[in-house]
Scaffold this motif. Structure first.
Motif, PDB file in Angstrom:
ATOM      1  N   ASP A  27       0.782  -1.246   0.000  1.00  8.45           N
ATOM      2  CA  ASP A  27       0.000   0.000   0.000  1.00  8.45           C
ATOM      3  C   ASP A  27       0.816   1.300   0.000  1.00  8.45           C
ATOM      4  O   ASP A  27       0.443   2.262   0.693  1.00  8.45           O
ATOM      5  N   PHE A  32      -2.029   7.560   0.983  1.00  9.97           N
ATOM      6  CA  PHE A  32      -1.456   7.410   2.323  1.00  9.97           C
ATOM      7  C   PHE A  32      -0.196   8.241   2.518  1.00  9.97           C
ATOM      8  O   PHE A  32       0.087   8.687   3.631  1.00  9.97           O
ATOM      9  N   GLU A  75      -4.631  -0.757  -1.342  1.00  9.58           N
ATOM     10  CA  GLU A  75      -5.933  -0.845  -0.671  1.00  9.58           C
ATOM     11  C   GLU A  75      -6.907   0.058  -1.409  1.00  9.58           C
ATOM     12  O   GLU A  75      -6.598   1.226  -1.675  1.00  9.58           O
ATOM     13  N   LYS A 135      -7.714  -4.847   4.829  1.00 12.02           N
ATOM     14  CA  LYS A 135      -6.399  -4.492   5.368  1.00 12.02           C
ATOM     15  C   LYS A 135      -5.380  -5.573   5.027  1.00 12.02           C
ATOM     16  O   LYS A 135      -4.240  -5.275   4.706  1.00 12.02           O
ATOM     17  N   VAL A 160       3.188   0.297   4.189  1.00 12.19           N
ATOM     18  CA  VAL A 160       2.459   1.030   5.223  1.00 12.19           C
ATOM     19  C   VAL A 160       1.042   0.491   5.362  1.00 12.19           C
ATOM     20  O   VAL A 160       0.484  -0.040   4.404  1.00 12.19           O
ATOM     21  N   THR A 161       0.439   0.685   6.548  1.00 11.19           N
ATOM     22  CA  THR A 161       1.079   1.136   7.753  1.00 11.19           C
ATOM     23  C   THR A 161       1.431  -0.072   8.617  1.00 11.19           C
ATOM     24  O   THR A 161       0.772  -1.106   8.549  1.00 11.19           O
ATOM     25  N   VAL A 164      -1.338  -1.612  10.803  1.00 11.91           N
ATOM     26  CA  VAL A 164      -2.620  -1.938  10.168  1.00 11.91           C
ATOM     27  C   VAL A 164      -2.369  -2.953   9.037  1.00 11.91           C
ATOM     28  O   VAL A 164      -2.366  -4.164   9.263  1.00 11.91           O
ATOM     29  N   CYS A 165      -2.131  -2.478   7.836  1.00 10.14           N
ATOM     30  CA  CYS A 165      -2.092  -3.411   6.694  1.00 10.14           C
ATOM     31  C   CYS A 165      -0.857  -4.305   6.696  1.00 10.14           C
ATOM     32  O   CYS A 165      -0.932  -5.453   6.252  1.00 10.14           O
TER      33      CYS A 165
HETATM   34  C1  C5J Z   1      -3.103   0.688   5.505  1.00 16.12           C
HETATM   35  C2  C5J Z   1      -4.843   1.918   6.620  1.00 16.12           C
HETATM   36  N1  C5J Z   1      -2.589   0.461   4.319  1.00 16.12           N
HETATM   37  N2  C5J Z   1      -4.063   2.266   7.642  1.00 16.12           N
HETATM   38  N3  C5J Z   1      -4.340   1.254   5.550  1.00 16.12           N
HETATM   39  O1  C5J Z   1      -2.469   0.429   6.516  1.00 16.12           O
HETATM   40  O2  C5J Z   1      -6.004   2.204   6.615  1.00 16.12           O
END
Ligand code: C5J
Length: 223
Positions: A27, A32, A75, A135, A160-161, A164-165
């Motif tokens: 991503d 982002f 994403e 994610k 990233v991040t 999360v992903c």
């Molecule tokens: C990702 C998000 N790519 N933080 N997406 O981590 O929403």
């Protein structure tokens, strides 16, 4: 390079089989990482993510020169938003939100400028791009099939991040039998404390989800 090489990592060295390993870049999208994108609109400091661009760029060029497999993810959602759960759309309480028009086109919608990968890491025509609605990179995508068909058993994960992903993908990959090495200078979070926690969670308990290292350790082998 058919043999294995040890990469210095935590919690212990990672046995790297280059021909069985893909570089999975998660991503690295304009929404982002760029000022004026979705992340910045939510009040996040994109500099926290942009510090990963240069190490990723260097790693990517050396990885490509070694002739190894690269896969990119993005994403985002269909333009009719039929793959966007209402829960995801409204949970962030942001205005505008996913699917609305932002400064770089419709936010996190496929085909829009903000959804695309930053120019510094733009995929080559022969590199697969996985468009994922969630994610995790394995959820509702053909990533697992592609990796299996190419006999890939290991992933070096950047992007990233972190919490999360990246973390979600590492956990999904772990459950599907892949060994994952995450490069800490090549992954980023808007929140420094989540960067640290996200990496600690991967390498805790003797590598419950995988290994953590730095790009220099990989470059020392490939470069
Ligand atoms: C990702 C998000 N790519 N933080 N997406 O981590 O929403």
């Amino acid at each position: 390079m058919n043999n294995s090489v040890m990469i210095e990592a935590e919690p212990y060295s990672f046995e790297f089989f280059p021909k069985q390993c893909a570089l999975l870049i998660i991503d690295m999208q304009r929404d982002f990482l760029e000022g004026g994108g979705f992340g910045a609109m939510l009040g996040n400091d994109v500099a926290q993510l942009r510090r990963t661009i240069e190490p990723n760029r260097t790693l990517l060029s050396i990885w490509r020169a070694a002739g190894l497999l690269v896969i990119h993810t993005r994403e985002g959602h269909r333009s009719d938003l039929r793959d966007l759960p209402l829960s995801k759309k409204i949970r962030g309480q942001s205005r505008p939100c996913i699917g609305d028009v932002g400064p770089m086109g419709r936010i996190l919608v496929r085909g829009e400028p903000g959804h695309d990968i930053i120019p510094e890491l733009y995929p080559l025509p022969n590199e697969s791009i996985i468009d994922k609605p969630g994610k995790g990179a394995f959820y509702a995508t053909d990533l697992h099939v592609i990796l299996q068909n190419l006999n890939i058993t290991q992933l070096i994960i950047t992007g990233v991040t972190t919490e999360v992903c990246v973390n979600t993908t590492v956990r999904e990959a772990n459950d599907r039998g892949y060994d994952c090495l995450v490069l800490e200078d090549c992954v980023g979070s808007y929140f420094p404390e989540f960067q640290t926690a996200g990496l600690n969670m991967i390498k805790a308990q003797k590598g419950i989800f995988g290994w953590v290292s730095r790009s220099a350790k990989v470059l020392a082998i490939l470069g």
